[in-house]
Each structure stands twice: as C-alpha cells, then as structure tokens.
Design a protein around this motif. Structure first.
Motif, mmCIF file in Angstrom:
data_model
loop_
_atom_site.group_PDB
_atom_site.id
_atom_site.type_symbol
_atom_site.label_atom_id
_atom_site.label_comp_id
_atom_site.label_asym_id
_atom_site.label_seq_id
_atom_site.Cartn_x
_atom_site.Cartn_y
_atom_site.Cartn_z
ATOM 1 N N SER A 133 14.517 20.488 -3.742
ATOM 2 C CA SER A 133 15.236 19.190 -4.238
ATOM 3 C C SER A 133 14.836 18.667 -5.542
ATOM 4 C CB SER A 133 14.995 18.037 -3.239
ATOM 5 O OG SER A 133 13.541 17.734 -2.830
ATOM 6 N N SER A 134 14.142 19.313 -6.176
ATOM 7 C CA SER A 134 13.264 19.029 -7.331
ATOM 8 C C SER A 134 13.695 20.005 -8.608
ATOM 9 C CB SER A 134 11.940 18.802 -7.193
ATOM 10 O OG SER A 134 11.610 18.032 -6.156
ATOM 11 N N SER A 135 13.775 19.475 -9.753
ATOM 12 C CA SER A 135 13.642 20.461 -11.021
ATOM 13 C C SER A 135 12.669 19.750 -11.864
ATOM 14 C CB SER A 135 14.949 20.265 -11.674
ATOM 15 O OG SER A 135 15.308 19.295 -12.089
ATOM 16 N N VAL A 136 11.961 20.586 -12.678
ATOM 17 C CA VAL A 136 10.768 20.327 -13.455
ATOM 18 C C VAL A 136 11.480 19.528 -14.799
ATOM 19 C CG1 VAL A 136 8.601 21.107 -14.526
ATOM 20 C CG2 VAL A 136 9.300 22.012 -12.386
ATOM 21 N N ALA A 137 10.747 18.658 -14.996
ATOM 22 C CA ALA A 137 11.133 17.891 -16.431
ATOM 23 C C ALA A 137 9.921 16.867 -16.445
ATOM 24 C CB ALA A 137 12.438 17.163 -16.456
ATOM 25 N N ALA A 138 9.241 16.700 -17.873
ATOM 26 C CA ALA A 138 8.298 15.881 -18.103
ATOM 27 C C ALA A 138 9.025 14.304 -17.838
ATOM 28 C CB ALA A 138 8.147 15.975 -19.388
ATOM 29 N N ASN A 148 15.822 15.309 -8.685
ATOM 30 C CA ASN A 148 17.368 15.204 -8.852
ATOM 31 C C ASN A 148 17.899 14.728 -7.531
ATOM 32 O OD1 ASN A 148 17.115 15.481 -11.612
ATOM 33 N ND2 ASN A 148 17.110 17.496 -11.472
ATOM 34 N N PHE A 149 17.192 15.172 -6.331
ATOM 35 C CA PHE A 149 17.971 14.995 -5.129
ATOM 36 C C PHE A 149 16.971 14.120 -4.274
ATOM 37 C CE2 PHE A 149 20.147 18.498 -7.245
ATOM 38 C CZ PHE A 149 21.242 17.905 -7.080
ATOM 39 N N CYS A 150 17.486 13.377 -3.436
ATOM 40 C CA CYS A 150 16.639 12.649 -2.340
ATOM 41 C C CYS A 150 15.978 13.379 -1.233
ATOM 42 C CB CYS A 150 17.549 11.564 -1.816
ATOM 43 S SG CYS A 150 16.676 10.502 -0.293
ATOM 44 N N GLN A 151 14.775 13.492 -1.149
ATOM 45 C CA GLN A 151 14.054 14.348 0.039
ATOM 46 C C GLN A 151 14.427 13.858 1.320
ATOM 47 O OE1 GLN A 151 9.541 13.660 0.184
ATOM 48 N NE2 GLN A 151 10.158 11.995 -1.265
ATOM 49 N N TRP A 152 15.039 12.832 1.520
ATOM 50 C CA TRP A 152 15.403 12.377 2.998
ATOM 51 C C TRP A 152 16.830 12.614 3.105
ATOM 52 C CZ3 TRP A 152 12.253 9.301 -0.200
ATOM 53 C CH2 TRP A 152 10.968 9.045 0.434
ATOM 54 N N CYS A 153 17.702 12.394 2.238
ATOM 55 C CA CYS A 153 19.121 12.517 2.560
ATOM 56 C C CYS A 153 19.926 13.456 1.764
ATOM 57 C CB CYS A 153 19.946 11.264 2.707
ATOM 58 S SG CYS A 153 20.166 10.465 0.961
ATOM 59 N N GLY A 154 19.314 13.902 0.971
ATOM 60 C CA GLY A 154 19.975 14.957 -0.260
ATOM 61 C C GLY A 154 20.777 14.223 -1.290
ATOM 62 N N GLY A 155 20.815 12.832 -1.284
ATOM 63 C CA GLY A 155 21.877 12.307 -2.319
ATOM 64 C C GLY A 155 21.084 12.530 -3.472
ATOM 65 N N LYS A 156 22.082 12.269 -4.459
ATOM 66 C CA LYS A 156 21.576 12.493 -5.886
ATOM 67 C C LYS A 156 20.782 11.136 -6.342
ATOM 68 C CE LYS A 156 25.308 15.157 -8.017
ATOM 69 N NZ LYS A 156 26.143 15.235 -9.318
ATOM 70 N N THR A 157 19.679 11.382 -7.036
ATOM 71 C CA THR A 157 19.051 10.321 -7.676
ATOM 72 C C THR A 157 19.376 9.702 -9.004
ATOM 73 O OG1 THR A 157 17.531 11.586 -8.450
ATOM 74 C CG2 THR A 157 17.108 11.054 -6.122
ATOM 75 N N ALA A 190 12.278 8.096 -9.016
ATOM 76 C CA ALA A 190 13.738 8.487 -8.688
ATOM 77 C C ALA A 190 14.224 7.738 -7.246
ATOM 78 C CB ALA A 190 13.254 10.070 -8.055
ATOM 79 N N ILE A 191 15.153 7.000 -7.434
ATOM 80 C CA ILE A 191 15.642 6.199 -6.477
ATOM 81 C C ILE A 191 17.182 6.759 -6.164
ATOM 82 C CG2 ILE A 191 16.745 3.895 -6.158
ATOM 83 C CD1 ILE A 191 15.167 2.978 -8.572
ATOM 84 N N CYS A 192 17.350 7.026 -4.841
ATOM 85 C CA CYS A 192 18.392 7.885 -4.014
ATOM 86 C C CYS A 192 19.579 6.662 -4.325
ATOM 87 C CB CYS A 192 18.232 7.917 -2.768
ATOM 88 S SG CYS A 192 19.661 8.887 -2.042
#
Length: 289
Positions: free
Chosen positions: A79-84, A95-104, A117-119
């Motif tokens: 659920s993550s992509s690397v960026a500073a 980029n994506f919520c670890q709980w529901c998979g929604g976009k952040t 990161a806020i869902c």
C-alpha cells in the motif's frame, strides 16, 4: 534480519545492578539469558573538535570521508510507494490506506506540524515511525564476531549480527535472537555499548557488548561466513554499513584504553551519495559515559 523469528517462551527477571554511578538492570531470557551492567568511562573517537557538557558527557563532532544502506532492505508494503516527504526525507509517501485501501491525501492534520497520509474514505491517519535495529558486538579471546552478508543490500560485506527488533521482545532479546539467527551463536549480554540514530533513513541502532556462552558459531541463512577478527584485522574497508563502521571504531578506541563506555551519537548521512558509500557521514552529538 529480513525474516525474523520471534523468541518464544521468554521470561524476564528484573533486578537492579549498579556500578560507577549509573543504574542498569539485569534480564534473564529463556532460553537465551542475558545481563546488563554499567562499564567505566573515558575515550574518544574520530574527534575533530570536542566540547564538554555540564552533564559530564563528552560531546564530539566527527567527520568521515564518504550513506547508509538499510541493513535489511527498504521497509515497504503493497500500500506504499517510496517518495521523500517534505519533513524527513526518509519517510515513505503512503498512497493508500492500510486499513481500508482507500486513496490518501497528504496534508497537515489539525493540531499537528507534519504532513501525514490521511485516508479520503475512512479518514484515518497513517503515522510513520523510525525502526529500531538491535544487535551484538560479541567479544571472545580479544576478538570480535562478524558475519559476511549473504543477502542484499551489501551482499558479501561484513557486519555485526543485527536486525529489526520485533513486537513483543525487549531490545536485549532482539539482539540475542539476531545473533543466533545470523551467527548461530548463543550469547550473553554484557552491557549496552552504543545507540546511533540515523534520521535520514529513519533508524536507531542499539548495539550491546556480548560474550559467547560456548565457543561455537556458524553461518545462519543470511550469512555466508562468520569469523572472529582480532582488532587489527577488522575489515574496515569491507564493512556493510556506516553504523557498523562507527560502532567498531568506537570499540577499538575503547579497547586501546581498556575502558569501555556507552556511546550515543547521530549519524547524519551526506545527501546525494550512493547508499553503498558507507563513509559519507558526520557523527554529531557524540556523548559517552
């Protein structure tokens, strides 16, 4: 280690142990026992300028010529992509919520100072925290135990047995476990030796001095070789990480004086250098007791 095995059936016996003015505790771990004790003070390492703090600790700034690789690979998830991130440089941009998979979305929440990161679906916030790396500097017959890495990063280079601390274990237990997994060595903790923070990659290293319970060791799955090195033979030009370079240099300096201390410092990596270039750093705020 990349794949860590949880120590099962551990029991703790906490008891005070004092020496030279500071108090530590002893912990016995089942099946691998350990004890922590305070060691005396006095020494210096790679010192270019030094000051003395009011607390009695020496504060040092040291410069080395050449960036730290992640000792067990970059931490990531599906659920993550690397960026500073703007505040830390070592953070992952989730980029994506670890709980529901929604976009952040990436904003500063009310009452906070950092971008999070806020869902956009469940509105939960993903918080990212530094990783704790624990390990042992094992002493035997005036030699130190090193492992040659059989995995990336830094394949084929030497390191102390160390890896990520697991949920449910103490730092000492994790260090003992990592030493068993990487060097098949049953060790007893002697003393905490060094805490090294590396903010740029979001890691803190806690290294313990330890001794072999019996003179047996062999490569674990992530090591191709395990060997005892005399101090003059430590392969400083073939070490895996700058944290290992600093720890072993500090150890050699202490060994020369016969007085081992506890060291704290911040390894500030030099931006723009290769991760495999372990010499690009400054050791800042070096405290020793």
């Amino acid at each position: 280690m990349l794949k860590a095995i949880q120590v099962l059936g551990c029991s703790h016996i906490w008891r005070p142990h004092t020496s030279s003015g500071l108090s530590f505790i002893s912990v016995s771990v089942n099946p691998l026992s350990s004890s922590l004790r305070r060691l005396p003070s006095n020494s210096s390492f790679l010192t270019m300028s030094s000051t003395r703090s009011s607390s009695g600790f020496g504060a040092f700034r040291a410069r080395a010529a050449n960036s730290e690789s992640n000792p067990v690979g970059a931490s990531s998830s599906s659920s993550s992509s690397v960026a500073a991130q703007s505040t830390g440089g070592a953070a992952l941009k989730v980029n994506f919520c670890q709980w529901c998979g929604g976009k952040t979305k990436h904003e500063i929440p009310e009452g906070e100072e950092n971008i999070r990161a806020i869902c956009t679906v469940c509105e939960k916030i993903t918080y990212q925290n530094p990783k704790m790396v624990v390990g042992c500097l094992v002493e035997h017959d005036n030699k130190v135990l090193l492992c040659k890495r059989n995995i990336q990063p830094s394949y084929g280079l030497w390191t102390l047995p160390a890896g990520y601390m697991e949920i449910g274990e103490s730092a000492a237990e994790g260090a003992i476990r990592e030493t068993w997994e990487e060097a098949t060595a049953d060790v007893e903790i002697v003393s905490p030796f060094a805490q090294l923070d590396i903010p740029r990659i979001g890691q803190t290293y806690l290294i313990f001095l330890a001794k072999l319970k019996k003179p047996h060791f062999a490569p674990g799955p992530e090591s191709s070789e395990v060997e005892l090195f005399a101090l003059d033979d430590i392969p400083f030009n073939s070490l895996a990480f700058s944290s290992m370079l600093v720890t072993l240099k500090l150890y050699v300096e202490d060994a020369k004086t016969g007085r081992f201390k506890f060291h704290y410092g911040t390894i500030n990596k030099r931006p723009g250098t290769s991760p495999s270039d372990i010499h690009a750093f400054t050791l800042d705020g070096h405290l020793q007791s």
